[in-house]
Design a protein around this motif. Structure first.
Motif, PDB file in Angstrom:
ATOM      1  N   ASP A 133       0.867  -1.173   0.000  1.00  0.00           N
ATOM      2  CA  ASP A 133       0.000   0.000   0.000  1.00  0.00           C
ATOM      3  C   ASP A 133       0.908   1.227   0.000  1.00  0.00           C
ATOM      4  O   ASP A 133       1.728   1.402   0.897  1.00  0.00           O
ATOM      5  CB  ASP A 133      -0.913   0.013   1.217  1.00  0.00           C
ATOM      6  CG  ASP A 133      -1.929   1.139   1.151  1.00  0.00           C
ATOM      7  OD1 ASP A 133      -2.977   0.950   0.522  1.00  0.00           O
ATOM      8  OD2 ASP A 133      -1.680   2.209   1.745  1.00  0.00           O
ATOM      9  N   LEU A 134       0.749   2.044  -1.023  1.00  0.00           N
ATOM     10  CA  LEU A 134       1.661   3.157  -1.263  1.00  0.00           C
ATOM     11  C   LEU A 134       0.864   4.445  -1.394  1.00  0.00           C
ATOM     12  O   LEU A 134      -0.157   4.494  -2.071  1.00  0.00           O
ATOM     13  CB  LEU A 134       2.442   2.896  -2.562  1.00  0.00           C
ATOM     14  CG  LEU A 134       3.403   3.955  -3.071  1.00  0.00           C
ATOM     15  CD1 LEU A 134       4.631   4.028  -2.189  1.00  0.00           C
ATOM     16  CD2 LEU A 134       3.805   3.640  -4.515  1.00  0.00           C
ATOM     17  N   GLY A 135       1.319   5.501  -0.731  1.00  0.00           N
ATOM     18  CA  GLY A 135       0.671   6.795  -0.863  1.00  0.00           C
ATOM     19  C   GLY A 135       1.686   7.917  -0.751  1.00  0.00           C
ATOM     20  O   GLY A 135       2.588   7.855   0.086  1.00  0.00           O
ATOM     21  N   PHE A 136       1.558   8.941  -1.604  1.00  0.00           N
ATOM     22  CA  PHE A 136       2.480  10.062  -1.492  1.00  0.00           C
ATOM     23  C   PHE A 136       1.882  11.310  -2.134  1.00  0.00           C
ATOM     24  O   PHE A 136       1.127  11.247  -3.108  1.00  0.00           O
ATOM     25  CB  PHE A 136       3.845   9.752  -2.122  1.00  0.00           C
ATOM     26  CG  PHE A 136       3.794   9.273  -3.541  1.00  0.00           C
ATOM     27  CD1 PHE A 136       3.823  10.163  -4.597  1.00  0.00           C
ATOM     28  CD2 PHE A 136       3.725   7.923  -3.814  1.00  0.00           C
ATOM     29  CE1 PHE A 136       3.791   9.729  -5.897  1.00  0.00           C
ATOM     30  CE2 PHE A 136       3.678   7.472  -5.123  1.00  0.00           C
ATOM     31  CZ  PHE A 136       3.711   8.376  -6.168  1.00  0.00           C
ATOM     32  N   ASP A 137       2.217  12.432  -1.536  1.00  0.00           N
ATOM     33  CA  ASP A 137       1.866  13.727  -2.104  1.00  0.00           C
ATOM     34  C   ASP A 137       2.774  14.005  -3.294  1.00  0.00           C
ATOM     35  O   ASP A 137       3.980  13.736  -3.247  1.00  0.00           O
ATOM     36  CB  ASP A 137       2.044  14.848  -1.080  1.00  0.00           C
ATOM     37  CG  ASP A 137       1.133  14.702   0.123  1.00  0.00           C
ATOM     38  OD1 ASP A 137       0.061  14.098  -0.031  1.00  0.00           O
ATOM     39  OD2 ASP A 137       1.505  15.188   1.212  1.00  0.00           O
TER      40      ASP A 137
ATOM     41  N   PRO B 193      -2.230  17.494  -5.785  1.00  0.00           N
ATOM     42  CA  PRO B 193      -2.026  16.211  -6.472  1.00  0.00           C
ATOM     43  C   PRO B 193      -1.446  15.153  -5.531  1.00  0.00           C
ATOM     44  O   PRO B 193      -0.611  15.449  -4.673  1.00  0.00           O
ATOM     45  CB  PRO B 193      -1.058  16.557  -7.602  1.00  0.00           C
ATOM     46  CG  PRO B 193      -0.409  17.836  -7.186  1.00  0.00           C
ATOM     47  CD  PRO B 193      -1.410  18.571  -6.366  1.00  0.00           C
ATOM     48  N   ARG B 194      -1.899  13.933  -5.690  1.00  0.00           N
ATOM     49  CA  ARG B 194      -1.486  12.841  -4.796  1.00  0.00           C
ATOM     50  C   ARG B 194      -1.761  11.507  -5.481  1.00  0.00           C
ATOM     51  O   ARG B 194      -2.643  11.386  -6.331  1.00  0.00           O
ATOM     52  CB  ARG B 194      -2.248  12.903  -3.472  1.00  0.00           C
ATOM     53  CG  ARG B 194      -1.878  11.794  -2.493  1.00  0.00           C
ATOM     54  CD  ARG B 194      -2.593  11.922  -1.161  1.00  0.00           C
ATOM     55  NE  ARG B 194      -2.398  10.727  -0.351  1.00  0.00           N
ATOM     56  CZ  ARG B 194      -1.339  10.491   0.413  1.00  0.00           C
ATOM     57  NH1 ARG B 194      -0.369  11.407   0.481  1.00  0.00           N
ATOM     58  NH2 ARG B 194      -1.239   9.370   1.115  1.00  0.00           N
TER      59      ARG B 194
ATOM     60  N   ARG C  22      -4.506  11.574  -8.262  1.00  0.00           N
ATOM     61  CA  ARG C  22      -5.094  12.906  -8.334  1.00  0.00           C
ATOM     62  C   ARG C  22      -4.088  13.836  -8.997  1.00  0.00           C
ATOM     63  O   ARG C  22      -3.202  14.396  -8.368  1.00  0.00           O
ATOM     64  CB  ARG C  22      -5.472  13.391  -6.931  1.00  0.00           C
ATOM     65  CG  ARG C  22      -6.266  14.707  -6.936  1.00  0.00           C
ATOM     66  CD  ARG C  22      -6.859  14.980  -5.566  1.00  0.00           C
ATOM     67  NE  ARG C  22      -5.864  15.236  -4.552  1.00  0.00           N
ATOM     68  CZ  ARG C  22      -5.870  14.709  -3.327  1.00  0.00           C
ATOM     69  NH1 ARG C  22      -6.832  13.870  -2.974  1.00  0.00           N
ATOM     70  NH2 ARG C  22      -4.932  15.014  -2.460  1.00  0.00           N
ATOM     71  N   PHE C  23      -4.236  14.001 -10.315  1.00  0.00           N
ATOM     72  CA  PHE C  23      -3.391  14.913 -11.074  1.00  0.00           C
ATOM     73  C   PHE C  23      -3.838  16.354 -10.809  1.00  0.00           C
ATOM     74  O   PHE C  23      -4.921  16.595 -10.267  1.00  0.00           O
ATOM     75  CB  PHE C  23      -3.515  14.632 -12.574  1.00  0.00           C
ATOM     76  CG  PHE C  23      -2.931  13.330 -13.020  1.00  0.00           C
ATOM     77  CD1 PHE C  23      -1.615  13.244 -13.440  1.00  0.00           C
ATOM     78  CD2 PHE C  23      -3.708  12.185 -13.055  1.00  0.00           C
ATOM     79  CE1 PHE C  23      -1.080  12.046 -13.875  1.00  0.00           C
ATOM     80  CE2 PHE C  23      -3.187  10.977 -13.490  1.00  0.00           C
ATOM     81  CZ  PHE C  23      -1.866  10.903 -13.901  1.00  0.00           C
ATOM     82  N   PRO C  24      -3.052  17.339 -11.250  1.00  0.00           N
ATOM     83  CA  PRO C  24      -3.551  18.716 -11.275  1.00  0.00           C
ATOM     84  C   PRO C  24      -4.808  18.823 -12.150  1.00  0.00           C
ATOM     85  O   PRO C  24      -5.136  17.908 -12.904  1.00  0.00           O
ATOM     86  CB  PRO C  24      -2.377  19.509 -11.850  1.00  0.00           C
ATOM     87  CG  PRO C  24      -1.170  18.688 -11.512  1.00  0.00           C
ATOM     88  CD  PRO C  24      -1.624  17.258 -11.611  1.00  0.00           C
TER      89      PRO C  24
ATOM     90  N   GLY D 286      -7.058  16.004 -14.172  1.00  0.00           N
ATOM     91  CA  GLY D 286      -8.130  15.474 -13.346  1.00  0.00           C
ATOM     92  C   GLY D 286      -7.693  14.312 -12.480  1.00  0.00           C
ATOM     93  O   GLY D 286      -6.500  14.058 -12.277  1.00  0.00           O
ATOM     94  N   ILE D 287      -8.670  13.580 -11.972  1.00  0.00           N
ATOM     95  CA  ILE D 287      -8.429  12.446 -11.078  1.00  0.00           C
ATOM     96  C   ILE D 287      -8.689  11.159 -11.842  1.00  0.00           C
ATOM     97  O   ILE D 287      -9.763  10.970 -12.420  1.00  0.00           O
ATOM     98  CB  ILE D 287      -9.332  12.528  -9.831  1.00  0.00           C
ATOM     99  CG1 ILE D 287      -9.024  13.818  -9.056  1.00  0.00           C
ATOM    100  CG2 ILE D 287      -9.144  11.309  -8.945  1.00  0.00           C
ATOM    101  CD1 ILE D 287      -9.984  14.086  -7.917  1.00  0.00           C
TER     102      ILE D 287
END
Length: 727
Positions: free
Chosen positions: A239-243, A283-284, A319-321, A325-326
């Motif tokens: 599980d990976l998440g980053f700003d 974005p994230r 979540r792109f700029p 879009g997302i």
């Protein structure tokens, strides 16, 4: 199974029968010397190959791909946002301009792909901290693994009970709010082995909007079903998440590299500082992947059969700029692999004949939503994406004499890519913000819906011919000519377009909500192909060991992902003709008693050839020279010290028009490890000792402007400490 100490090379093992191993590193492995056998086989292959042991980078708090692959010539890793981010990884330029979803490399876990069926992969799922060793195959060498790429393959090898008996726990912390813990344990039984590992890290980040976290757990069970049959089952969850802190312009990089872009600025003289509005759009990326697989090996003496199955399920929200879009993508991919090898001479490590068949099929549901100031807005697109990839490979290793071996091979690949546009509304919604006051919404808009259906098929034969010569037990020379083939991914074939830093796709003029414009680009792309010649020399003499390869590739229809001056996507194109020339050099030397020096040098000259717009320009994003050097000193039996240097001594083009350049830089790190006893070790490191302000990577665009946000800052000076306990 008992354990024994085995020497494994920094980048290559010594030749079979040699009295000196390259850069000896003590690795605990099983009684059959698994890593040693792998290293010796790699040594004999007629192409660029490397084996990296966990011992090379294990004394770090949270090792990244940059850390693990720093000593491998020919592999260039450019960090984006630090820690568990999505670095750009490229081998020989393949996939150089594809990011944030990468391609151009076959990324494997225990021999089975973590790539999606269309060839794309999320690089954050490749975790070297959970590896026992890493195999690297450059260029056509990856074909024998089922690769259908120009760059090569990277295989993350998980620890087993044989290579890591007992239990090990590591805890570390340091600058920028970084904390992490990892552990592994193994059960070594009679005919049944089991291993389990986990890795948890989080980080606030060097920059203002830069948090990241990763959780991984995995394991494997290996059973000896008979004297001839061994089965290995493995699994992992990541599980990976980053700003996504995004790029900034050169002036901001020099002033304060920790800041983020707030978008273009409207002035009386016009718009300046084009780039994304990170503060508003937030974005994230959040992605997770389940992987299960099995490998069964049947050893019948002269005949070996290997059967593998793997399944991955990936859930990816990016979540792109606002300009893109997302994007939410959920789907699964199934891989089947069958390999046969015939080795009638037990004294030869390479089989006389081997053949491999690999088939991957996958599907995914992809949904597109508007990014409304970091929140999910209206749906503006949906697709069901399907892909399949069949790869067949057969090759010989024919001994012409005691010193000469001829290795002819041929590969066949067939790939399909299809999109079913399931969006049913007659129009696609758009949003925009006032460029002069980017927190204020303009009236919503809509544009006519245009279908994004497509159905493509690609296939090709790729022959190769390699020749090796062993003038002595510790020397090997090789030469090879090969063809390569790589089809486009869904990210090449389907891209959002006509967005701006202040408006969504399909709205190139934020103030005009009714201007008809395409929301998606679905280009009719060809597969890229290449003819490559390469020569190399691996060997040792006295205290010096080396691994040198040079190659030249003529590429047709190279796949490039283009962006405009604001970073918004322009879609993908096929370049007409390009050339890639490179030198890959690894050196290791025992300088004094207890002092070892290493050097990995990569030279890259990637160019367009007679392009109507770009002439013979350099391809953007490829540094010409990359130097990774290190010096280690074993001060006492229990205390070691080391320093490393990453040096990019020449400027790097940001755009294909070669109008904007990233400056050269040099970054120095220090590390130390002290073994208190057989069970406890302390380690520490200082990164970027001189607090260099530099761009570790850049956005890649087609035509840049001098003031655009295109530079991704590297971390400032950091301090880290950790402790490892073994029992």
């Amino acid at each position: 199974m008992s354990s024994t100490a085995l020497s494994v090379a920094f980048a290559q093992s010594a030749a079979p029968g040699a009295t000196t191993m390259l850069d000896p590193i003590v690795v605990q492995t099983d009684e059959n010397g698994t890593l040693g056998v792998i290293a010796e086989r790699l040594w004999l292959l007629p192409g660029g190959v490397s084996l990296v042991s966990k011992q090379d980078y294990g004394s770090l708090v949270a090792p990244t791909l940059s850390d693990a692959l720093a000593g491998v010539p020919g592999v260039v890793v450019q960090d984006f946002f630090g820690a568990n981010d999505q670095p750009r990884v490229q081998i020989r330029g393949s996939g150089l301009q594809q990011n944030p979803v990468e391609r151009g490399i076959l990324m494997l876990r225990d021999g089975l792909p973590i790539n999606r069926a269309d060839g794309s992969y999320i690089v954050g799922f490749a975790n070297p901290g959970a590896a026992e060793a890493i195999e690297v195959y450059r260029g056509y060498m990856a074909n024998r693994l089922g690769a259908m790429v120009l760059g090569g393959a990277i295989n993350i090898m998980s620890p087993t009970a044989a290579t890591m008996p007992g239990t090990e726990l590591t805890v570390g912390a340091g600058s920028f709010g970084q904390v992490g813990t990892s552990g592994r344990t193994g059960y070594d039984g009679d005919g049944l082995d089991a291993a389990l590992h986990f890795d948890v890290t989080r980080r606030d980040g060097f920059r203002d909007y830069n948090a990241s976290d990763r959780v991984e757990i995995g394991g494997n069970i290996e059973a000896e079903l008979s004297d001839a049959v061994t089965t290995r089952l493995f699994f992992s969850y990541t599980d990976l998440g980053f700003d996504v802190s995004g790029p900034i312009n050169k002036e901001a990089l020099e002033e304060d590299p920790s800041q983020v872009s707030s978008g273009p600025l409207v002035t009386p003289a016009g718009v300046i500082n084009p780039g994304p509005n990170v503060e508003r759009d937030r974005p994230r990326r959040d992605a997770s992947q389940y992987l299960i697989g099995s490998r069964t090996t049947v050893d019948l003496g002269d005949h070996q059969i290997d059967i593998g199955f793997g399944y991955t399920y990936t859930d990816d929200t990016f979540r792109f700029p606002v300009s893109s879009g997302i994007r939410e993508t959920v789907g699964g991919d199934l891989t089947g692999m069958l390999r046969y090898a015939y080795t009638p001479d037990a004294d030869r490590l390479l089989p006389l004949f081997e053949t491999t068949a690999q088939y991957t099929i996958g599907s995914a549901e992809r949904r597109y939503y508007l990014n409304e100031s970091g929140a999910r807005g209206d749906l503006f697109g949906s697709n069901d994406l399907d892909a399949s990839t069949l790869s067949l490979h057969s090759g010989f290793n024919i001994p012409l004499s005691a010193n000469w071996t001829l290795s002819p091979a041929i590969s066949y690949a067939h790939a399909t890519r299809s999109s079913d546009d399931t969006y049913s509304a007659a129009t696609r919604p758009t949003i925009a913000y006032n460029p002069a006051n980017p927190t204020v919404r303009l009236p919503d808009g809509a544009v006519p819906t245009v279908s994004t259906d497509y159905d493509y098929s690609y296939d090709a034969w790729s022959p190769s011919l390699g020749l090796t010569f062993e003038p002595a037990a510790d020397q090997i020379l090789f030469a090879a000519v090969s063809r390569s083939f790589e089809p486009p991914t869904h990210d090449d074939l389907l891209a959002t377009v006509n967005g701006t830093p202040n408006s969504s796709p399909g709205r190139p003029a934020p103030g005009n909500p009714t201007l008809p414009a395409a929301v998606f680009s679905t280009p009719d792309l060809e597969a890229q192909t290449a003819t490559t010649v390469e020569v190399g020399w691996r060997g040792s003499h006295g205290v010096l060991r080396w691994d040198a390869t040079t190659y030249y590739a003529w590429i047709d229809n190279e796949l490039l992902s283009l962006r405009d001056a604001t970073g918004a996507s322009l879609g993908a194109i096929n370049a007409d003709q390009t050339t890639h020339f490179g030198i890959e050099l690894g050196l290791t030397a025992d300088l004094y008693d207890g002092v070892t020096g290493r050097l990995a040098y990569t030279y890259q000259d990637f160019r367009f050839r007679d392009d109507p717009l770009r002439g013979d320009n350099q391809l953007a994003g490829a540094p010409r020279h990359v130097i990774n050097a290190s010096l280690s000193y074993q001060a006492t039996e229990d205390w070691s010290l080391g320093t490393s240097l990453k040096w990019v001594p020449d400027k790097t083009p940001v755009d294909n028009m070669n109008t904007l350049w990233a400056d050269p830089y040099a970054v120095v790190d220090l590390k130390t490890e002290y073994r208190i006893n057989d069970h406890v070790s302390l380690f520490g490191e200082i990164t970027n000792v001189f607090n260099e302000r530099y761009a570790s990577s850049t956005l890649i665009v087609d035509q840049a402007t001098p003031d655009q946000a295109a530079f991704l800052p590297g971390d400032g000076r950091g301090f880290y400490v950790g402790v490892t306990s073994r029992f």
